[in-house]
Design a protein around this motif. Structure first.
Motif, PDB file in Angstrom:
ATOM      1  N   MET A 190     -32.106  -9.505   5.491  1.00  0.00           N
ATOM      2  CA  MET A 190     -32.976 -10.256   4.590  1.00  0.00           C
ATOM      3  C   MET A 190     -32.838 -11.743   4.883  1.00  0.00           C
ATOM      4  O   MET A 190     -31.727 -12.252   5.004  1.00  0.00           O
ATOM      5  CB  MET A 190     -32.635  -9.974   3.128  1.00  0.00           C
ATOM      6  CG  MET A 190     -33.535 -10.694   2.151  1.00  0.00           C
ATOM      7  SD  MET A 190     -33.236 -10.216   0.435  1.00  0.00           S
ATOM      8  CE  MET A 190     -31.568 -10.815   0.204  1.00  0.00           C
ATOM      9  N   ARG A 191     -33.955 -12.407   4.970  1.00  0.00           N
ATOM     10  CA  ARG A 191     -33.956 -13.816   5.318  1.00  0.00           C
ATOM     11  C   ARG A 191     -33.921 -14.683   4.061  1.00  0.00           C
ATOM     12  O   ARG A 191     -34.514 -14.330   3.041  1.00  0.00           O
ATOM     13  CB  ARG A 191     -35.205 -14.142   6.132  1.00  0.00           C
ATOM     14  CG  ARG A 191     -35.242 -15.566   6.646  1.00  0.00           C
ATOM     15  CD  ARG A 191     -36.314 -15.756   7.675  1.00  0.00           C
ATOM     16  NE  ARG A 191     -36.259 -17.088   8.240  1.00  0.00           N
ATOM     17  CZ  ARG A 191     -37.088 -17.541   9.170  1.00  0.00           C
ATOM     18  NH1 ARG A 191     -38.029 -16.739   9.654  1.00  0.00           N
ATOM     19  NH2 ARG A 191     -36.975 -18.767   9.631  1.00  0.00           N
ATOM     20  N   VAL A 192     -33.229 -15.811   4.155  1.00  0.00           N
ATOM     21  CA  VAL A 192     -33.226 -16.799   3.071  1.00  0.00           C
ATOM     22  C   VAL A 192     -33.876 -18.066   3.616  1.00  0.00           C
ATOM     23  O   VAL A 192     -33.323 -18.723   4.511  1.00  0.00           O
ATOM     24  CB  VAL A 192     -31.800 -17.091   2.577  1.00  0.00           C
ATOM     25  CG1 VAL A 192     -31.834 -18.146   1.472  1.00  0.00           C
ATOM     26  CG2 VAL A 192     -31.141 -15.807   2.065  1.00  0.00           C
ATOM     27  N   LEU A 193     -35.053 -18.400   3.113  1.00  0.00           N
ATOM     28  CA  LEU A 193     -35.774 -19.568   3.590  1.00  0.00           C
ATOM     29  C   LEU A 193     -35.308 -20.815   2.856  1.00  0.00           C
ATOM     30  O   LEU A 193     -35.000 -20.762   1.656  1.00  0.00           O
ATOM     31  CB  LEU A 193     -37.279 -19.405   3.411  1.00  0.00           C
ATOM     32  CG  LEU A 193     -38.038 -18.736   4.575  1.00  0.00           C
ATOM     33  CD1 LEU A 193     -37.646 -17.269   4.692  1.00  0.00           C
ATOM     34  CD2 LEU A 193     -39.543 -18.871   4.403  1.00  0.00           C
TER      35      LEU A 193
ATOM     36  N   ALA B  90     -38.877 -11.441  -2.214  1.00  0.00           N
ATOM     37  CA  ALA B  90     -39.991 -10.779  -1.550  1.00  0.00           C
ATOM     38  C   ALA B  90     -39.518  -9.466  -0.946  1.00  0.00           C
ATOM     39  O   ALA B  90     -38.503  -9.424  -0.248  1.00  0.00           O
ATOM     40  CB  ALA B  90     -40.576 -11.670  -0.451  1.00  0.00           C
ATOM     41  N   MET B  91     -40.279  -8.392  -1.212  1.00  0.00           N
ATOM     42  CA  MET B  91     -39.911  -7.051  -0.758  1.00  0.00           C
ATOM     43  C   MET B  91     -41.117  -6.367  -0.141  1.00  0.00           C
ATOM     44  O   MET B  91     -42.274  -6.735  -0.396  1.00  0.00           O
ATOM     45  CB  MET B  91     -39.399  -6.226  -1.943  1.00  0.00           C
ATOM     46  CG  MET B  91     -38.274  -6.873  -2.726  1.00  0.00           C
ATOM     47  SD  MET B  91     -37.941  -6.055  -4.310  1.00  0.00           S
ATOM     48  CE  MET B  91     -37.290  -4.479  -3.731  1.00  0.00           C
TER      49      MET B  91
ATOM     50  N   ILE C 275     -35.648 -14.213   0.419  1.00  0.00           N
ATOM     51  CA  ILE C 275     -35.512 -14.981  -0.817  1.00  0.00           C
ATOM     52  C   ILE C 275     -36.006 -16.388  -0.516  1.00  0.00           C
ATOM     53  O   ILE C 275     -35.655 -16.985   0.511  1.00  0.00           O
ATOM     54  CB  ILE C 275     -34.057 -15.015  -1.305  1.00  0.00           C
ATOM     55  CG1 ILE C 275     -33.612 -13.612  -1.736  1.00  0.00           C
ATOM     56  CG2 ILE C 275     -33.896 -15.990  -2.471  1.00  0.00           C
ATOM     57  CD1 ILE C 275     -32.168 -13.529  -2.174  1.00  0.00           C
ATOM     58  N   LEU C 276     -36.841 -16.903  -1.403  1.00  0.00           N
ATOM     59  CA  LEU C 276     -37.454 -18.204  -1.187  1.00  0.00           C
ATOM     60  C   LEU C 276     -37.132 -19.123  -2.364  1.00  0.00           C
ATOM     61  O   LEU C 276     -37.039 -18.661  -3.508  1.00  0.00           O
ATOM     62  CB  LEU C 276     -38.967 -18.076  -1.037  1.00  0.00           C
ATOM     63  CG  LEU C 276     -39.471 -17.136   0.059  1.00  0.00           C
ATOM     64  CD1 LEU C 276     -39.767 -15.752  -0.502  1.00  0.00           C
ATOM     65  CD2 LEU C 276     -40.715 -17.690   0.740  1.00  0.00           C
ATOM     66  N   PRO C 277     -36.980 -20.420  -2.105  1.00  0.00           N
ATOM     67  CA  PRO C 277     -36.687 -21.365  -3.195  1.00  0.00           C
ATOM     68  C   PRO C 277     -37.888 -21.528  -4.115  1.00  0.00           C
ATOM     69  O   PRO C 277     -38.963 -21.959  -3.690  1.00  0.00           O
ATOM     70  CB  PRO C 277     -36.339 -22.661  -2.462  1.00  0.00           C
ATOM     71  CG  PRO C 277     -36.947 -22.522  -1.108  1.00  0.00           C
ATOM     72  CD  PRO C 277     -36.977 -21.073  -0.788  1.00  0.00           C
TER      73      PRO C 277
END
Length: 297
Positions: free
Chosen positions: A1-4, A85-86, A96-98
């Protein structure tokens, strides 16, 4: 999972891409291709919290967002939160986005989209009321998408610093109201900051603050003068926006009421003077998240 990161969001959602994403978001909403139950809202004193789920063909998203006025004294944005986001098919977590930056970008892009539909992309004088994160991103997105001769900013405090940093003009509120063709109200005020008696003929006013039934950013005269009152979601503003609820119940509002998605999808002409009232809907976060993830390097 990416964290932007915030910077990755800004780079991925350029003004053109952000406005395009919001145009598609409201088209999907109008066509009934969005599953988004009304958000859950909680208040604790002056703090406002919202939980916003949404499913489109692209993503399933949940945003937890809060408006915390006390954050300003800590050097933090008043609007804060996160978006998960899934996959809409497998429920696999994707990113996961701020939430603060995502909300600021998608809100500003929607305000600019409403301006394009009502006024076109050439705006002589643009006025921004407020000096927080929303005000800053409204200036940045507008400057990158619209053609403007002057950008004015006014607020109770901090607008001098913002004007220097973004190289715009700091003015008093009445001057901004008198001189601007398009106005973005991005405040946390609970009483009107837009005075209809001072506005130009053919104005377009956007209000993104005052998101509770008791709060107002627009006075009655602004509502009386409007010929078109555009909303992001009629269901949402009917339950959350004091600007819409109070003017409707008092009989002040005589304007034609349209949802933004209907204007986009049907190519409707917006008769000015016009107002766009936004309390925010979850499909904005969904599409902004999708294109941020897609465009992030």
């Amino acid at each position: 999972m990416r964290v932007l990161t915030d910077q990755e969001l800004v780079q991925a959602l350029t003004p053109e891409k952000a406005v395009s994403a919001m145009r598609e978001a409201f088209s999907l909403l109008f066509r009934g291709e969005v599953h988004s139950p009304q958000r859950t809202v909680m208040t604790f004193g002056e703090d406002w919290w919202g939980v916003m789920p949404c499913r489109t063909k692209y993503l399933f998203t949940v945003k937890v967002v809060a408006v915390i006025p006390g954050n300003k004294s800590l050097g933090l944005p008043a609007v804060n939160g996160s978006v998960l986001a899934m996959s809409p098919d497998t429920a696999e977590p994707i990113a996961i986005l701020p939430g603060a930056t995502l909300t600021a970008i998608r809100t500003a892009a929607t305000s600019v989209l409403s301006t394009e539909l009502a006024f076109g992309r050439k705006v002589d004088v643009l006025g921004v009321i407020g000096a927080g994160q929303e005000a800053e991103f409204h200036i940045r997105i507008a400057r990158g998408y619209l053609s403007t001769s002057r950008i004015l900013v006014s607020a109770r405090r901090s607008h001098l610093e913002l004007s220097k940093r973004l190289e715009v003009e700091a003015v008093d509120l009445d001057s901004l109201l008198k001189e601007s063709d398009v106005i973005f109200a991005t405040t946390s005020s609970s009483s009107p900051v837009v005075k209809g008696s001072l506005l130009k003929e053919g104005f377009h006013v956007v209000s993104i603050g005052a998101h509770t039934p008791e709060a107002r950013e627009l006075d009655d005269e602004t509502g009386k003068r409007a010929r078109t009152f555009i909303v992001d979601s009629l269901q949402a503003v009917s339950s959350e926006s004091g600007d819409y609820i109070q003017m409707s119940e008092s009989g002040v509002l005589k304007a034609r009421v349209l949802e933004l998605g209907e204007v986009v999808e049907r190519g409707l002409k917006v008769e000015r003077p016009s107002i766009f009232k936004s309390v925010g809907v979850s499909v904005q976060d969904n599409l902004a998240s999708y294109y941020a993830i897609k465009n992030a390097i």
